[in-house]
Scaffold this motif. Structure first.
Motif: not given
Length: 569
Positions: A100-112, A320-324
């Motif tokens: 969850n730490h890794r994914l949360t940081q990933h989504f924040a970077h994708a959104l930014e 995120s623009g990703e295919p979730w």
């Protein structure tokens, strides 16, 4: 066979949950997961403890523990309570774990990267006496929209509006009650929901199968106009804010992501935990470019969580623009109240999950909270109703039927399913009525209408009792043993069927019911299945211990004194 992903709202880490929490998310999710598994579908039911945020810090301090140790202990307590209630999670994870730490940081970077995160110098409430910035929910005051005097800084429970703490009139710290608070500058990240409001509205528009409660809450917030939401906080416990390289982000040192940003992402994180523990894969449950396009995703939650799951979490996923994978069906529940008031640990009002199991087995609670839960509207738990429905539904209708026919078989037919005789018009009518009841129960469960489903299941149990009254094998046995054998065979096959119908709601009792006629099949009955021939002639049967004991008036009086009742509302 379908692939079905089920998540229920994450129980917060600070203390074991009360019956209202159970009835509003975890239990109905479990009932539906068991139903779909019983139909042969591939089901993945994911839940987890929500461990970040101020409440965990404060609870740990009160317990004299560091936060990690406190959360470690509380996670095990909540996991054990869920297992004791028969909650069939495929995985019960933790939002504080690494995925969850890794994914949360990933989504924040994708959104930014998509221009949806912005740094702002914000003004937040600081409690001088508490020596800390106060998270939104720990600032209380009067709602500026409806004048409710105990609105929280994130949401007003009275009118349902999402708020910022600086909106409140006469705010104070709910940690200490101190009004010695001030607004100070602090730098935070904001999710620019306003920029993707059209996409979120289009997404909600496309959810044609959602129930009115969930959709009305979603549109309420969209129609009022979305706001940009701060997604970081000044706390020590949580997912750290980092830069794209994984190192500290300048100007954001010592900050973590807001719990309402990272908690829903834990649905994905917990699935990764499940995959790691079981040697499976998780991306084909969550990434539509890797196989998740055929997954049906269903969420269960109380109505107070709907706004975050129909606006904020979709904003994260879509932005995120990703295919979730996004949710296909959101089943929201109203509130279970305690005699019209709220559950309260400090006020000794209401029963919590661990306490409930000290009083009665899990299935008593599971049946009542499913059959009479807060589905179409808020519902009030009362000891009197619990006693009445338990005694009538479980003891008089289901338990009595199973006990009567199995014991009669033991006494008159040597404890084995007898041969002889031919079914007649009475049996034909029973079969037709049961088939209609099965279709109604199946349709209701498919639609996640749990109260209606339980009414249909109970109605089938009643048909069994009515059949025994008409067939009266105990009377026929005196003059026509072959005809009595027909009634006994039909009755024992009904026992096997009743166990299967009970299985999604009362899994422990279902095993006992099936075992009394030597059966092990607890799958959900398929359309057109000949349940009348499920048990072979000669099958030994054996009456179980009393399946359901009646609740006595003395117990109600004792429990009312211990946990509160009408006089405490």
């Amino acid at each position: 066979m379908a692939r079905i992903l089920i998540t229920s709202a994450l129980p917060y880490i600070n203390g074991i949950k009360h019956l209202g929490n159970l009835a509003g998310s975890m239990l109905p999710a479990d009932v539906w997961a068991r139903f779909k598994r019983g139909q042969g579908h591939e089901v993945l039911y994911i839940c987890a403890t929500d461990e970040h945020g101020t409440p965990a810090e404060l609870a740990a301090a009160a317990a004299g523990q560091d936060v990690r140790t406190y959360c470690d202990e509380q996670h095990q307590i909540q996991k054990a309570a869920g297992e004791a209630f028969g909650l069939s999670y495929d995985w019960f994870g933790r939002s504080s774990n690494a995925p969850n730490h890794r994914l949360t940081q990933h989504f924040a970077h994708a959104l930014e990267a998509n221009g949806l995160i912005e740094e702002r110098v914000d003004q937040m409430v600081y409690s001088v006496d508490d020596a800390r910035f106060l998270p939104d929910r720990y600032v209380e005051g009067t709602c500026p929209h409806c004048a409710y005097p105990k609105a929280r800084g994130d949401q007003c429970d009275n009118c349902g509006r999402l708020l910022d703490p600086t909106d409140l009139i006469d705010p104070y710290s709910s940690v200490s009650g101190s009004r010695n608070i001030e607004v100070r500058d602090t730098r935070h990240l904001y999710l620019l929901q306003t920029k993707i409001e059209p996409q979120i509205r289009a997404w909600v528009d496309g959810k044609t199968g959602w129930q009115p409660l969930a959709k009305s809450i979603a549109y309420k917030h969209l129609d009022e106009g979305l706001i940009d939401r701060g997604i970081t906080r000044d706390l020590a416990w949580g997912v750290p804010v980092v830069g794209p390289d994984g190192g500290p982000r300048p100007g954001m040192e010592g900050k973590v992501f807001y719990v309402w940003f990272d908690a829903p992402i834990e649905y994905i994180g917990a699935t990764e935990e499940w995959a790691e523990a079981n040697g499976g894969t998780w991306r084909d449950w969550w990434r539509t470019d890797e196989g998740a396009d055929d997954v049906r995703y269903v969420q269960f939650m109380g109505k107070d969580n709907v706004a975050f799951h129909t606006v904020s979490f979709p904003a994260t996923i879509i932005g995120s623009g990703e295919p979730w994978k996004t949710v296909d069906q959101l089943k929201a529940f109203n509130w279970l109240n305690w005699y019209g008031g709220k559950f309260s640990t400090s006020g000794k009002r209401g029963v919590f999950m661990d306490q409930a199991l000290e009083l009665l087995p899990a299935d008593y609670w599971r049946w009542h909270l499913t059959a009479y839960g807060p589905e179409g509207s808020d519902a009030a738990f009362t000891w009197e109703q619990f006693q009445s429905t338990t005694n009538k539904d479980l003891a008089d209708v289901l338990g009595n039927f199973v006990n009567r026919i199995v014991k009669f078989t033991e006494s008159k037919f040597g404890g084995v399913l007898p041969d002889g005789g031919e079914p007649g018009p009475v049996e034909a009518k029973l079969i037709a009525d049961v088939e209609a009841g099965l279709a109604e129960a199946t349709a209701a469960l498919e639609a996640m209408e749990f109260r209606k489903a339980c009414q249909a299941i109970r109605a089938v149990w009643v048909l069994g009792n009515e059949y025994l009254q008409v067939a009266a094998p105990w009377t026929a046995f005196k003059t026509d043993p072959a005809q009595a054998a027909v009634g006994v065979r039909m009755g024992l096959n009904l026992v096997a069927l009743f166990g299967r119908l009970a299985a999604p709601v009362m899994p422990f009792s279902a095993v006992k019911i099936a075992a009394s006629v030597g059966a092990t099949d607890l799958s959900w009955p398929a359309p057109g299945e000949d349940w009348t021939q499920a048990l072979p002639v000669g099958r030994p049967v054996q009456a179980a211990e009393v399946l359901f004991k009646k609740i006595e008036d003395a117990q109600v009086a004792e429990w009312t004194e211990r946990f509160g009742g009408a006089e405490a509302a």
